[in-house]
Design a protein around this motif. Sequence first.
Motif, PDB file in Angstrom:
ATOM      1  N   GLU A 168       0.852  -1.178   0.000  1.00  0.00           N
ATOM      2  CA  GLU A 168       0.000   0.000   0.000  1.00  0.00           C
ATOM      3  C   GLU A 168       0.889   1.228   0.000  1.00  0.00           C
ATOM      4  OE1 GLU A 168      -3.622   2.254   2.401  1.00  0.00           O
ATOM      5  OE2 GLU A 168      -3.213   0.123   2.798  1.00  0.00           O
ATOM      6  N   ILE A 169       0.688   2.088  -0.990  1.00  0.00           N
ATOM      7  CA  ILE A 169       1.513   3.279  -1.145  1.00  0.00           C
ATOM      8  C   ILE A 169       0.867   4.457  -0.421  1.00  0.00           C
ATOM      9  CG2 ILE A 169       2.521   4.897  -2.811  1.00  0.00           C
ATOM     10  CD1 ILE A 169       2.445   2.666  -4.887  1.00  0.00           C
ATOM     11  N   GLY A 170       1.636   5.104   0.430  1.00  0.00           N
ATOM     12  CA  GLY A 170       1.183   6.320   1.099  1.00  0.00           C
ATOM     13  C   GLY A 170       0.018   6.172   2.049  1.00  0.00           C
ATOM     14  N   PRO A 171       0.020   5.179   2.954  1.00  0.00           N
ATOM     15  CA  PRO A 171      -1.141   5.014   3.841  1.00  0.00           C
ATOM     16  C   PRO A 171      -1.222   6.068   4.948  1.00  0.00           C
ATOM     17  CG  PRO A 171       0.556   3.429   4.407  1.00  0.00           C
ATOM     18  CD  PRO A 171       1.023   4.119   3.156  1.00  0.00           C
ATOM     19  N   LEU A 172      -0.095   6.668   5.332  1.00  0.00           N
ATOM     20  CA  LEU A 172      -0.053   7.638   6.440  1.00  0.00           C
ATOM     21  C   LEU A 172      -0.779   7.087   7.671  1.00  0.00           C
ATOM     22  CD1 LEU A 172      -0.448  11.081   4.624  1.00  0.00           C
ATOM     23  CD2 LEU A 172       1.620  10.054   5.580  1.00  0.00           C
ATOM     24  N   THR A 173      -1.850   7.765   8.110  1.00  0.00           N
ATOM     25  CA  THR A 173      -2.559   7.309   9.320  1.00  0.00           C
ATOM     26  C   THR A 173      -3.786   6.469   9.013  1.00  0.00           C
ATOM     27  OG1 THR A 173      -3.872   9.340   9.374  1.00  0.00           O
ATOM     28  CG2 THR A 173      -1.826   9.352  10.626  1.00  0.00           C
ATOM     29  N   HIS A 174      -4.062   6.249   7.719  1.00  0.00           N
ATOM     30  CA  HIS A 174      -5.298   5.552   7.347  1.00  0.00           C
ATOM     31  C   HIS A 174      -5.022   4.403   6.374  1.00  0.00           C
ATOM     32  CE1 HIS A 174      -6.620   9.647   8.537  1.00  0.00           C
ATOM     33  NE2 HIS A 174      -7.608   8.982   9.106  1.00  0.00           N
ATOM     34  N   THR A 225       9.895   6.497   8.252  1.00  0.00           N
ATOM     35  CA  THR A 225       8.828   6.857   9.185  1.00  0.00           C
ATOM     36  C   THR A 225       9.084   8.158   9.929  1.00  0.00           C
ATOM     37  OG1 THR A 225       8.464   4.476   9.511  1.00  0.00           O
ATOM     38  CG2 THR A 225       7.379   5.985  11.056  1.00  0.00           C
ATOM     39  N   GLU A 226      10.242   8.296  10.561  1.00  0.00           N
ATOM     40  CA  GLU A 226      10.500   9.481  11.381  1.00  0.00           C
ATOM     41  C   GLU A 226      10.573  10.752  10.545  1.00  0.00           C
ATOM     42  OE1 GLU A 226      10.204   9.627  14.602  1.00  0.00           O
ATOM     43  OE2 GLU A 226       9.705   7.504  14.443  1.00  0.00           O
ATOM     44  N   GLU A 227      11.159  10.671   9.363  1.00  0.00           N
ATOM     45  CA  GLU A 227      11.205  11.840   8.482  1.00  0.00           C
ATOM     46  C   GLU A 227       9.801  12.198   7.992  1.00  0.00           C
ATOM     47  OE1 GLU A 227      14.201  11.938   5.408  1.00  0.00           O
ATOM     48  OE2 GLU A 227      15.445  10.524   6.539  1.00  0.00           O
ATOM     49  N   GLN A 260       7.815  15.740   8.480  1.00  0.00           N
ATOM     50  CA  GLN A 260       7.261  16.484   7.356  1.00  0.00           C
ATOM     51  C   GLN A 260       5.786  16.810   7.567  1.00  0.00           C
ATOM     52  OE1 GLN A 260       6.297  14.566   3.480  1.00  0.00           O
ATOM     53  NE2 GLN A 260       7.772  15.994   2.599  1.00  0.00           N
ATOM     54  N   TYR A 261       5.047  15.879   8.176  1.00  0.00           N
ATOM     55  CA  TYR A 261       3.601  16.053   8.341  1.00  0.00           C
ATOM     56  C   TYR A 261       3.205  16.610   9.703  1.00  0.00           C
ATOM     57  CZ  TYR A 261       2.293  13.883   3.936  1.00  0.00           C
ATOM     58  OH  TYR A 261       2.098  13.627   2.595  1.00  0.00           O
ATOM     59  N   SER A 262       4.163  17.069  10.466  1.00  0.00           N
ATOM     60  CA  SER A 262       3.848  17.626  11.780  1.00  0.00           C
ATOM     61  C   SER A 262       2.863  18.785  11.640  1.00  0.00           C
ATOM     62  CB  SER A 262       5.125  18.122  12.458  1.00  0.00           C
ATOM     63  OG  SER A 262       4.837  18.675  13.717  1.00  0.00           O
ATOM     64  N   VAL A 305       1.594   5.099  10.210  1.00  0.00           N
ATOM     65  CA  VAL A 305       2.047   3.715  10.339  1.00  0.00           C
ATOM     66  C   VAL A 305       3.515   3.598   9.926  1.00  0.00           C
ATOM     67  CG1 VAL A 305      -0.259   2.777   9.957  1.00  0.00           C
ATOM     68  CG2 VAL A 305       1.256   3.143   7.998  1.00  0.00           C
ATOM     69  N   PRO A 306       4.258   2.681  10.535  1.00  0.00           N
ATOM     70  CA  PRO A 306       5.662   2.497  10.182  1.00  0.00           C
ATOM     71  C   PRO A 306       5.827   2.155   8.687  1.00  0.00           C
ATOM     72  CG  PRO A 306       5.175   1.378  12.229  1.00  0.00           C
ATOM     73  CD  PRO A 306       3.859   1.829  11.674  1.00  0.00           C
ATOM     74  N   VAL A 307       6.791   2.799   8.072  1.00  0.00           N
ATOM     75  CA  VAL A 307       7.060   2.594   6.647  1.00  0.00           C
ATOM     76  C   VAL A 307       7.977   1.388   6.471  1.00  0.00           C
ATOM     77  CG1 VAL A 307       8.100   3.603   4.580  1.00  0.00           C
ATOM     78  CG2 VAL A 307       6.754   5.043   6.142  1.00  0.00           C
ATOM     79  N   ASP A 308       7.543   0.431   5.654  1.00  0.00           N
ATOM     80  CA  ASP A 308       8.336  -0.771   5.383  1.00  0.00           C
ATOM     81  C   ASP A 308       9.247  -0.610   4.168  1.00  0.00           C
ATOM     82  OD1 ASP A 308       6.993  -2.477   7.406  1.00  0.00           O
ATOM     83  OD2 ASP A 308       5.252  -2.275   6.088  1.00  0.00           O
ATOM     84  N   VAL A 309       8.783   0.189   3.199  1.00  0.00           N
ATOM     85  CA  VAL A 309       9.512   0.344   1.935  1.00  0.00           C
ATOM     86  C   VAL A 309       9.649   1.828   1.633  1.00  0.00           C
ATOM     87  CG1 VAL A 309       9.531  -0.167  -0.539  1.00  0.00           C
ATOM     88  CG2 VAL A 309       8.555  -1.831   1.067  1.00  0.00           C
ATOM     89  N   VAL A 310      10.873   2.308   1.503  1.00  0.00           N
ATOM     90  CA  VAL A 310      11.112   3.703   1.155  1.00  0.00           C
ATOM     91  C   VAL A 310      11.335   3.796  -0.350  1.00  0.00           C
ATOM     92  CG1 VAL A 310      12.587   5.714   1.488  1.00  0.00           C
ATOM     93  CG2 VAL A 310      12.110   4.174   3.412  1.00  0.00           C
ATOM     94  N   LEU A 311      10.488   4.570  -1.005  1.00  0.00           N
ATOM     95  CA  LEU A 311      10.533   4.677  -2.455  1.00  0.00           C
ATOM     96  C   LEU A 311      11.636   5.637  -2.881  1.00  0.00           C
ATOM     97  CD1 LEU A 311       6.691   4.979  -3.024  1.00  0.00           C
ATOM     98  CD2 LEU A 311       8.112   2.938  -3.335  1.00  0.00           C
TER      99      LEU A 311
END
Length: 295
Positions: free
Chosen positions: A20-26, A44-46, A50-52, A66-72
């Motif tokens: 799933e690409i770009g799920p953020l909080t949903h 994830t932390e970056e 960015q979205y603070s 959600v924690p990012v598994d794959v960084v594009l």
Amino acid sequence: MDRRQRVLNLVVPHGRTGVEIGPLTHPIVLKSEGDVLYADHLPTEELRRQYSGHPTLGPAGIDGIVPVDVVLGEGGLAEALGARGPVDYIVASHVVEHVPDPVRWLREAGDALREGGVFCLIVPDKRFTFDHFRTPTSTGELVAASLAGLRKPPVAIVYEHFARATLVDAGAIWQGRPVRTKPVSGGPAEALGIASGIAATGASVDVHCTVFTPYSFATVLAELIGLDLLPFECAALEPTRLREDEFFVLLRKRTDGTAAQRAASVPRLDPDRHHALPRPGWAARLAGRWRRALA
């Protein structure tokens, strides 16, 4: 049926591997529902930095990302996945409109899919969003973006995004009521200033690079597949439902057959219903037909 369940019915994640690409909080596909990897353009932390304070995150805020598994990266999804690919399905909700070169992005998604794998897109219907006054993106614009190898939104698109963005009442539009211009920000004057700054500095800004109605998307998709620019057939295209503001597309990777055969899989939609603005009383008549059909 809610939007999440509609996607689950299309991709059937149980027992399959997906992204799933770009799920953020949903996230749409939950970890408990299958072997799904969450992908985004930053770790994830970056991403949280960015979205603070970003309003789209909702009550959970950055802690809900959600924690990012794959960084594009620049190499696309297949390269980012490495040995974890290819996958059975990909989901991207409200992502494609932010991509400067959608043809390249879709081809890279195809590279990450197994033959027969599916890519589910949820696309905003510009008629019922702040893109209401923008002109639907043409095939020529997408071809030009692909040939230019765009990596960031061109100045013209930056201007259009900020100049036309308008507060809208989707319910009123469905009732056939006219939309009055209510700029989200400073309108054309502010858009010129932003576009001038982008042109002078070469900076990038996140905007809607493309805008579609279900009809215009289907038209463009069929032409791109017919040109053999995309390795897909259209497995499903669910137009915007009454009083909603998005539509669903399911692409299936298929490299056999001719481009013309794959292009023919794209349904032909009625422009009066899926491109033009609803007329007064149209929504009520449509709802009445649906109630009779379900009775």
